[in-house]
Design a protein around this motif. Sequence first.
Motif, PDB file in Angstrom:
ATOM      1  N   ASP A   1     -10.443  -3.755   3.083  1.00  0.00           N
ATOM      2  CA  ASP A   1     -10.329  -3.387   1.678  1.00  0.00           C
ATOM      3  C   ASP A   1      -9.662  -4.507   0.896  1.00  0.00           C
ATOM      4  N   ALA A   2      -9.475  -4.286  -0.406  1.00  0.00           N
ATOM      5  CA  ALA A   2      -8.955  -5.338  -1.274  1.00  0.00           C
ATOM      6  C   ALA A   2      -7.531  -5.730  -0.947  1.00  0.00           C
ATOM      7  N   GLY A   3      -6.769  -4.839  -0.305  1.00  0.00           N
ATOM      8  CA  GLY A   3      -5.417  -5.186   0.079  1.00  0.00           C
ATOM      9  C   GLY A   3      -5.373  -6.407   0.989  1.00  0.00           C
ATOM     10  N   TYR A   4      -6.452  -6.624   1.736  1.00  0.00           N
ATOM     11  CA  TYR A   4      -6.570  -7.786   2.607  1.00  0.00           C
ATOM     12  C   TYR A   4      -7.554  -8.809   2.030  1.00  0.00           C
ATOM     13  N   GLY A   5      -8.647  -8.322   1.467  1.00  0.00           N
ATOM     14  CA  GLY A   5      -9.680  -9.218   0.946  1.00  0.00           C
ATOM     15  C   GLY A   5      -9.205 -10.125  -0.161  1.00  0.00           C
ATOM     16  N   GLN A   6      -8.230  -9.661  -0.957  1.00  0.00           N
ATOM     17  CA  GLN A   6      -7.695 -10.478  -2.036  1.00  0.00           C
ATOM     18  C   GLN A   6      -6.942 -11.701  -1.524  1.00  0.00           C
TER      19      GLN A   6
ATOM     20  N   ARG B   1      -8.274 -14.425   4.610  1.00  0.00           N
ATOM     21  CA  ARG B   1      -9.660 -14.864   4.772  1.00  0.00           C
ATOM     22  C   ARG B   1      -9.726 -16.183   5.537  1.00  0.00           C
ATOM     23  N   ASP B   2      -8.806 -17.097   5.226  1.00  0.00           N
ATOM     24  CA  ASP B   2      -8.772 -18.372   5.917  1.00  0.00           C
ATOM     25  C   ASP B   2      -8.415 -18.182   7.394  1.00  0.00           C
TER      26      ASP B   2
ATOM     27  N   GLY C   1     -16.440 -13.969  11.103  1.00  0.00           N
ATOM     28  CA  GLY C   1     -17.011 -13.750   9.786  1.00  0.00           C
ATOM     29  C   GLY C   1     -16.384 -12.551   9.110  1.00  0.00           C
ATOM     30  N   TYR C   2     -16.526 -12.451   7.804  1.00  0.00           N
ATOM     31  CA  TYR C   2     -15.935 -11.321   7.088  1.00  0.00           C
ATOM     32  C   TYR C   2     -16.789 -10.897   5.902  1.00  0.00           C
TER      33      TYR C   2
END
Length: 296
Positions: free
Chosen positions: A69-74, A79-80, A88-89
């Motif tokens: 979710d955005a809590g991690y995706g942001q 991501r790095d 992959g993500y």
Amino acid sequence: MSVHAVSDTASCPLQWRLFVPQEWADDAVRRQKTGIPQEVGHREKWRLALDILDELAGWGLVPPVVVADAGYGQNADFRDGLSERGIGYVVVIRSDVTVHPHDVRPTAPAWSGNGRRPQPRYRDKPSSVAALAACHGRQAFTEVTWREGSRGPMRSRFLVLRVRPAGVRSRRLAQAAAAAGHGHWDGVLPEVTLLVEWPEDAEAPTDYWLSSLPAGTPPAELVRLAKIRWRIEHDYRELKHGLGLDHFEGRSWTGWHHHVTLVTAAHAFLTEQRLAPKADTAGSPSTRSSTPSRTC
């Protein structure tokens, strides 16, 4: 926080971490009363997620792709971290995340020979993903069906774009990657895929994802992965309301871990029972009296 294995038909928690706030980590009295191990301290949730993935990799469980979710995706560091691990993500982001179009390149002014050599940078300001999607217009979105729901096919309209996430953090990560490879950073930010949803009955785009999957990944596959978190959310409701995940009222580190372990085992058993052949058929768990039940 937790990491789950998930498919189109089921999900199962693989590992948990109990988030320890900084104030708890620094409170010796609280730590002693609750039995928090000495080696455990405050750690951001995105770091805990990467810790779990590293532990799972040690078990031979490396996911082909991570959804979050955005809590991690942001978080560009999260991501790095996935990219560094070769994972992959497809992660949710907010509409205010800024990006550059994929075909824009950084430039540097001519160097006069005096002073520090100018560094390449993007001369145009990045735009938010919301603004970028809106400027393409509703006509650029294509209908995609990703699964069969209880009321029929689940479908909506989507746009797929190649972009380069902007921001100081993104530049810093790109520079660090170049330094780690003993190369010179050319100012080019990493390229990823932006997936945007604009439902037919909505006045504007509603949801956004970033993906590191190859550029040629079919839109239907991107959408399927972006939407597969519904399966985890569905099973989370069963974990909470049916199996008591959120009913724990203890006050100890060990007690909490015992509780989530038992809830996870119960959920794995029920998941197997739901997916396995029915009773009185070959392979049914109900007829395998001498065979231990498989676990996720």
